[in-house]
Design an enzyme around this catalytic site. Structure first.
Site, PDB file in Angstrom:
ATOM      1  N   GLY A  81       0.815  -1.223   0.000  1.00  0.00           N
ATOM      2  CA  GLY A  81       0.000   0.000   0.000  1.00  0.00           C
ATOM      3  C   GLY A  81       0.839   1.259   0.000  1.00  0.00           C
ATOM      4  O   GLY A  81       0.302   2.357  -0.104  1.00  0.00           O
ATOM      5  N   ASN A 126      -4.713   2.754  -3.125  1.00  0.00           N
ATOM      6  CA  ASN A 126      -5.859   2.886  -2.224  1.00  0.00           C
ATOM      7  C   ASN A 126      -6.592   1.560  -2.173  1.00  0.00           C
ATOM      8  O   ASN A 126      -7.035   1.052  -3.187  1.00  0.00           O
ATOM      9  CB  ASN A 126      -6.790   4.004  -2.687  1.00  0.00           C
ATOM     10  CG  ASN A 126      -7.749   4.398  -1.585  1.00  0.00           C
ATOM     11  OD1 ASN A 126      -8.496   3.576  -1.076  1.00  0.00           O
ATOM     12  ND2 ASN A 126      -7.704   5.651  -1.202  1.00  0.00           N
ATOM     13  N   HIS A 148      -5.321  15.346   3.091  1.00  0.00           N
ATOM     14  CA  HIS A 148      -4.820  14.326   4.021  1.00  0.00           C
ATOM     15  C   HIS A 148      -4.275  14.993   5.279  1.00  0.00           C
ATOM     16  O   HIS A 148      -3.964  16.179   5.280  1.00  0.00           O
ATOM     17  CB  HIS A 148      -3.681  13.504   3.392  1.00  0.00           C
ATOM     18  CG  HIS A 148      -4.164  12.427   2.464  1.00  0.00           C
ATOM     19  ND1 HIS A 148      -4.403  12.661   1.132  1.00  0.00           N
ATOM     20  CD2 HIS A 148      -4.459  11.121   2.674  1.00  0.00           C
ATOM     21  CE1 HIS A 148      -4.817  11.541   0.562  1.00  0.00           C
ATOM     22  NE2 HIS A 148      -4.874  10.585   1.474  1.00  0.00           N
ATOM     23  N   LYS A 206       1.403  13.391   6.246  1.00  0.00           N
ATOM     24  CA  LYS A 206       1.626  12.724   4.949  1.00  0.00           C
ATOM     25  C   LYS A 206       2.822  13.345   4.229  1.00  0.00           C
ATOM     26  O   LYS A 206       2.956  14.562   4.183  1.00  0.00           O
ATOM     27  CB  LYS A 206       0.368  12.827   4.082  1.00  0.00           C
ATOM     28  CG  LYS A 206       0.503  12.057   2.781  1.00  0.00           C
ATOM     29  CD  LYS A 206      -0.836  11.748   2.163  1.00  0.00           C
ATOM     30  CE  LYS A 206      -0.676  10.989   0.861  1.00  0.00           C
ATOM     31  NZ  LYS A 206      -0.091   9.658   1.049  1.00  0.00           N
ATOM     32  N   GLY A 223      -0.985   9.199  -3.652  1.00  0.00           N
ATOM     33  CA  GLY A 223      -1.001   8.080  -4.612  1.00  0.00           C
ATOM     34  C   GLY A 223      -2.398   7.884  -5.182  1.00  0.00           C
ATOM     35  O   GLY A 223      -2.564   7.566  -6.363  1.00  0.00           O
ATOM     36  N   THR A 224      -3.398   8.101  -4.353  1.00  0.00           N
ATOM     37  CA  THR A 224      -4.786   7.938  -4.818  1.00  0.00           C
ATOM     38  C   THR A 224      -5.139   9.012  -5.839  1.00  0.00           C
ATOM     39  O   THR A 224      -5.779   8.730  -6.862  1.00  0.00           O
ATOM     40  CB  THR A 224      -5.754   8.015  -3.620  1.00  0.00           C
ATOM     41  OG1 THR A 224      -5.391   7.003  -2.699  1.00  0.00           O
ATOM     42  CG2 THR A 224      -7.189   7.834  -4.052  1.00  0.00           C
TER      43      THR A 224
HETATM   44  P1  NAD Z   1       3.570   6.053   9.099  1.00  0.00           P
HETATM   45  O1  NAD Z   1       4.742   6.968   8.994  1.00  0.00           O
HETATM   46  O2  NAD Z   1       2.616   6.238  10.248  1.00  0.00           O
HETATM   47  O3  NAD Z   1       4.071   4.521   9.151  1.00  0.00           O
HETATM   48  C1  NAD Z   1       5.166   4.003   8.430  1.00  0.00           C
HETATM   49  C2  NAD Z   1       5.871   2.999   9.333  1.00  0.00           C
HETATM   50  O4  NAD Z   1       6.880   2.333   8.565  1.00  0.00           O
HETATM   51  C3  NAD Z   1       6.570   3.662  10.549  1.00  0.00           C
HETATM   52  O5  NAD Z   1       6.255   2.963  11.738  1.00  0.00           O
HETATM   53  C4  NAD Z   1       8.042   3.533  10.184  1.00  0.00           C
HETATM   54  O6  NAD Z   1       8.888   3.442  11.324  1.00  0.00           O
HETATM   55  C5  NAD Z   1       8.011   2.214   9.393  1.00  0.00           C
HETATM   56  N1  NAD Z   1       9.230   1.962   8.627  1.00  0.00           N
HETATM   57  C6  NAD Z   1      10.017   2.853   7.960  1.00  0.00           C
HETATM   58  N2  NAD Z   1      11.087   2.222   7.433  1.00  0.00           N
HETATM   59  C7  NAD Z   1      10.974   0.914   7.781  1.00  0.00           C
HETATM   60  C8  NAD Z   1      11.764  -0.239   7.549  1.00  0.00           C
HETATM   61  N3  NAD Z   1      12.903  -0.178   6.841  1.00  0.00           N
HETATM   62  N4  NAD Z   1      11.337  -1.420   8.050  1.00  0.00           N
HETATM   63  C9  NAD Z   1      10.187  -1.513   8.747  1.00  0.00           C
HETATM   64  N5  NAD Z   1       9.401  -0.444   9.029  1.00  0.00           N
HETATM   65  C10 NAD Z   1       9.793   0.740   8.532  1.00  0.00           C
HETATM   66  O7  NAD Z   1       2.801   6.171   7.719  1.00  0.00           O
HETATM   67  P2  NAD Z   1       1.291   5.714   7.361  1.00  0.00           P
HETATM   68  O8  NAD Z   1       0.373   6.877   7.495  1.00  0.00           O
HETATM   69  O9  NAD Z   1       0.979   4.442   8.063  1.00  0.00           O
HETATM   70  O10 NAD Z   1       1.441   5.460   5.781  1.00  0.00           O
HETATM   71  C11 NAD Z   1       2.388   4.528   5.266  1.00  0.00           C
HETATM   72  C12 NAD Z   1       2.268   4.451   3.747  1.00  0.00           C
HETATM   73  O11 NAD Z   1       0.998   3.907   3.384  1.00  0.00           O
HETATM   74  C13 NAD Z   1       2.362   5.815   3.041  1.00  0.00           C
HETATM   75  O12 NAD Z   1       3.075   5.648   1.838  1.00  0.00           O
HETATM   76  C14 NAD Z   1       0.902   6.146   2.768  1.00  0.00           C
HETATM   77  O13 NAD Z   1       0.724   7.028   1.697  1.00  0.00           O
HETATM   78  C15 NAD Z   1       0.375   4.780   2.446  1.00  0.00           C
HETATM   79  N6  NAD Z   1      -1.090   4.609   2.563  1.00  0.00           N
HETATM   80  C16 NAD Z   1      -1.670   3.826   1.617  1.00  0.00           C
HETATM   81  C17 NAD Z   1      -3.028   3.537   1.703  1.00  0.00           C
HETATM   82  C18 NAD Z   1      -3.631   2.583   0.696  1.00  0.00           C
HETATM   83  O14 NAD Z   1      -4.833   2.287   0.792  1.00  0.00           O
HETATM   84  N7  NAD Z   1      -2.835   2.060  -0.228  1.00  0.00           N
HETATM   85  C19 NAD Z   1      -3.792   4.073   2.747  1.00  0.00           C
HETATM   86  C20 NAD Z   1      -3.155   4.864   3.714  1.00  0.00           C
HETATM   87  C21 NAD Z   1      -1.801   5.120   3.620  1.00  0.00           C
END
Ligand code: NAD
Length: 271
Positions: free
Chosen positions: A101, A127, A158, A162, A168-169
């Site tokens: 994601g 998304n 957002h 962010k 991305g969406t």
């Molecule tokens: P966030 O910063 O709260 O969480 C990211 C986590 O990844 C953190 O805990 C960080 O420490 C960890 N991390 C970083 N490097 C790492 C590594 N090498 N190994 C393991 N963990 C590691 O961010 P978030 O709000 O949870 O969003 C994360 C991603 O998901 C973003 O890219 C966001 O845009 C995306 N997102 C996608 C969707 C979807 O439906 N596809 C929905 C929401 C968010």
């Protein structure tokens, strides 16, 4: 009895990571295989139960993804582009169902994911919600029905944390609008306007980005012509919808042939 489906969460201390853990914990037939976060994260070494406000689960957060992938049937990844590149390679080696994601990926990051999908099942979407995947389809249909007298603008909002922009969406919706129009998004996209930018070129697809507070995600696609305006919108009320979609994708991927799939495949919305 069928053994439980073991799902691991990388980046499990993050906003989406915790939501993914909560969703797996609440789903019958699934167990949390474990979780990882980056070295130095205060969550490393903690019991996973403490991250989601339940009793200890006897599984601690690791900073070693290699051993984590080895004990999982599926891995859910909402982290950073850099981490996702590494995780994609590990998923291919371990041949687990890999649900991605993470957004803000470069073409080089995407190439690593595409490569992993040769060896294992990868489900990727910017998304994971049902509503946004329907919005994507509607956007393509409307863009196809209307000509360039209708200016297309995509507006998103957002939370303040962010890091990538446009979301991305929003880009996924832009791709859908461009596909409906039969054009390449890169040729017509305008991702920012500042100063004396001149009149809006016909056929442009514009993006506007708002950031603030704790908004989980809001997107509108606006088709504006002389005399009328059509708007298609989606508002996420909670991150739970993305986590539910991600787990659905992991379960859907079980036993499938290796390949790169999208949420449209999972939701049965693909052409
Ligand atoms: P966030 O910063 O709260 O969480 C990211 C986590 O990844 C953190 O805990 C960080 O420490 C960890 N991390 C970083 N490097 C790492 C590594 N090498 N190994 C393991 N963990 C590691 O961010 P978030 O709000 O949870 O969003 C994360 C991603 O998901 C973003 O890219 C966001 O845009 C995306 N997102 C996608 C969707 C979807 O439906 N596809 C929905 C929401 C968010």
């Amino acid at each position: 009895m069928t053994p439980p489906f073991r799902v691991a969460v990388v980046g499990c201390a993050g906003r989406m990571g915790r939501m993914n853990l909560t969703t797996i914990h609440a789903t019958e037939g699934c167990v949390i295989a474990g979780g990882s976060d980056q070295p130095g994260s205060p969550a490393v070494g903690a019991d996973i139960g403490s991250l989601i406000g339940v009793d200890p689960l006897g599984v601690t957060v690791t900073d070693d993804p290699v051993e984590l992938f080895a004990r999982a049937d599926a891995v859910i990844d909402f982290t950073t582009p850099e981490a996702t590149r590494r995780h994609a390679g590990l998923a291919a080696q371990a041949e687990v169902v890999y649900v991605v994601g993470t957004t803000g990926l470069t073409p080089e990051d995407q190439a690593v994911i595409d490569q992993a999908a040769i060896q294992t099942v990868v489900v990727q979407s910017a998304n994971m919600s049902l509503g946004v995947n329907l919005l994507q389809i509607l956007t393509e249909q409307v863009a196809k029905a209307l000509d360039a007298d209708y200016d297309i603008e995509i507006v998103e909002m957002h939370h303040r944390h962010k890091v990538d922009s446009p979301s991305g969406t929003a880009l996924m919706l832009g791709q859908a609008a461009a596909a409906g129009r039969g054009v390449n998004l890169d040729d017509v996209a305008c991702k920012a306007r500042d100063g004396q930018v001149g009149a809006r070129p016909r056929g442009e697809i514009g993006f506007a980005t708002l950031r603030g507070g704790d908004v989980p995600g809001e997107h509108s696609v606006i088709f504006a012509a002389e005399g009328e305006r059509l708007e298609l919108s989606h508002k996420a009320g909670s991150r739970g919808i993305f986590a539910k979609g991600a787990l659905k994708a992991a379960l859907w991927g079980r036993g499938r042939h290796p390949g790169l799939y999208s949420m449209r495949d999972v939701l049965g919305l693909a052409d």
